[in-house]
Design a protein around this motif. Structure first.
Motif, short mmCIF file in Angstrom:
data_model
loop_
_atom_site.label_atom_id
_atom_site.label_comp_id
_atom_site.label_asym_id
_atom_site.label_seq_id
_atom_site.Cartn_x
_atom_site.Cartn_y
_atom_site.Cartn_z
N LYS A 1 2.23 -10.87 -0.25
CA LYS A 1 2.28 -10.44 0.97
C LYS A 1 2.85 -11.61 1.82
O LYS A 1 2.71 -12.75 1.85
CB LYS A 1 1.25 -10.03 1.59
CG LYS A 1 0.12 -8.98 0.91
CD LYS A 1 0.98 -7.66 1.17
CE LYS A 1 -0.01 -6.62 0.44
NZ LYS A 1 0.45 -5.23 0.76
N ASP B 1 0.92 -2.03 3.74
CA ASP B 1 1.59 -2.89 4.93
C ASP B 1 1.61 -4.31 4.11
O ASP B 1 0.82 -4.63 3.36
CB ASP B 1 0.64 -3.00 6.02
CG ASP B 1 0.54 -1.66 6.81
OD1 ASP B 1 1.70 -1.25 7.02
OD2 ASP B 1 -0.65 -1.38 7.09
N ASP B 2 2.71 -5.04 4.43
CA ASP B 2 2.95 -6.34 3.96
C ASP B 2 2.26 -7.39 4.67
O ASP B 2 2.81 -8.21 5.09
CB ASP B 2 4.61 -6.46 4.24
CG ASP B 2 5.04 -7.53 3.10
OD1 ASP B 2 4.24 -8.00 2.43
OD2 ASP B 2 6.35 -8.19 3.49
N PHE C 1 -4.41 -2.12 9.50
CA PHE C 1 -3.48 -2.28 8.27
C PHE C 1 -4.18 -1.30 6.91
O PHE C 1 -5.14 -0.93 7.07
CB PHE C 1 -3.25 -3.55 7.91
CG PHE C 1 -2.68 -4.53 8.91
CD1 PHE C 1 -1.43 -4.12 9.47
CD2 PHE C 1 -3.83 -5.26 9.61
CE1 PHE C 1 -0.98 -5.03 10.35
CE2 PHE C 1 -3.02 -5.97 10.84
CZ PHE C 1 -1.82 -5.96 11.11
#
Length: 233
Positions: free
Chosen positions: A193, A224-225, A220
């Motif tokens: 990430k 999601d990154d 999140f």
């Protein structure tokens, strides 16, 4: 004012026997004061499980307790044996009094019971995590000569909550240059990430780990990154 003379008699009394951040700061400052020629005496209130060997010669004779956990206690009076059962031995009278300075990394309400009344200079190191202190805590400054927050930000919080400005002195903690420097490679996290949030706190309720987790999961998803890293013990 605290004496500026060399060879002051300084007593540390507080959480100083573990790897807790408060203890590490207290150990480092006690070590520096000893190196600068002061007479330093240490009384630990949380045992000696991780107490540094180089500072043991500064321990006051007595019962270095860990909040009633006798298995973590240590008796440093020569020739004195621990009693049978769980009863702690009586404390050894402090024959090194009087002191020029007494100091501890602790909360303000500990001031009245940490220090001897005759000591001319009594100080605590302390910071708070949020902008609103528990009600009444500001009045404990009456038992202290100085409060030593580690940053201007922390000092402003104390002053805004009623601590006298003239008693609030910023004393930065400093760093170990051999541990924190640009040449040390970064710690590799097991994640790809790109955005990483760090929550670094002990597992106390007041650190609000559950709110951090709830807020992160509310904002999140796994797609999601981003990732959340919790550093605790």
């Amino acid at each position: 004012m605290c004496s500026s003379d060399l060879n002051m008699r300084i007593r540390w009394h507080g959480l100083i026997g573990t790897n807790h951040s408060w203890a590490v700061v207290s150990q480092a400052l006690a070590r520096s004061m000893d190196r600068d020629g002061h007479q330093v005496f240490i009384k630990s209130t949380n045992g000696l499980e991780h107490f540094p060997d180089d500072l043991k010669r500064l321990l006051l004779p007595g019962y270095q307790t860990d909040f009633g956990r006798p298995e973590m206690a240590f008796w440093v009076a020569p020739g004195t044996e621990m009693p049978e059962g769980n009863a702690p031995p009586p404390d050894v009278p402090d024959t090194n009094r009087p002191y020029d300075l007494e100091i501890a990394y602790t909360v303000p309400l500990q001031g009245p019971r940490r220090f001897f009344s005759e000591t001319p200079c009594k100080a605590i190191i302390w910071a708070f995590e949020s902008s609103v202190l528990p009600p009444g805590w500001q009045f404990y400054h009456r038992s202290l000569d100085y409060i030593l927050p580690p940053s201007r930000y922390a000092a402003d919080i104390l002053i805004a909550n009623g601590f006298p400005k003239e008693k609030t002195v910023v004393v930065p903690h400093g760093v170990y240059r051999d541990m924190f420097n640009p040449s040390i490679p970064p710690f590799k996290l097991e994640t790809e990430k790109k955005v990483k949030f760090l929550h670094n706190a002990r597992p106390h309720h007041r650190k609000l780990h559950e709110r951090v987790l709830a807020a992160y999961l509310d904002a999140f998803t796994g797609d999601d990154d981003v990732c959340l890293v919790l550093k605790t013990d």
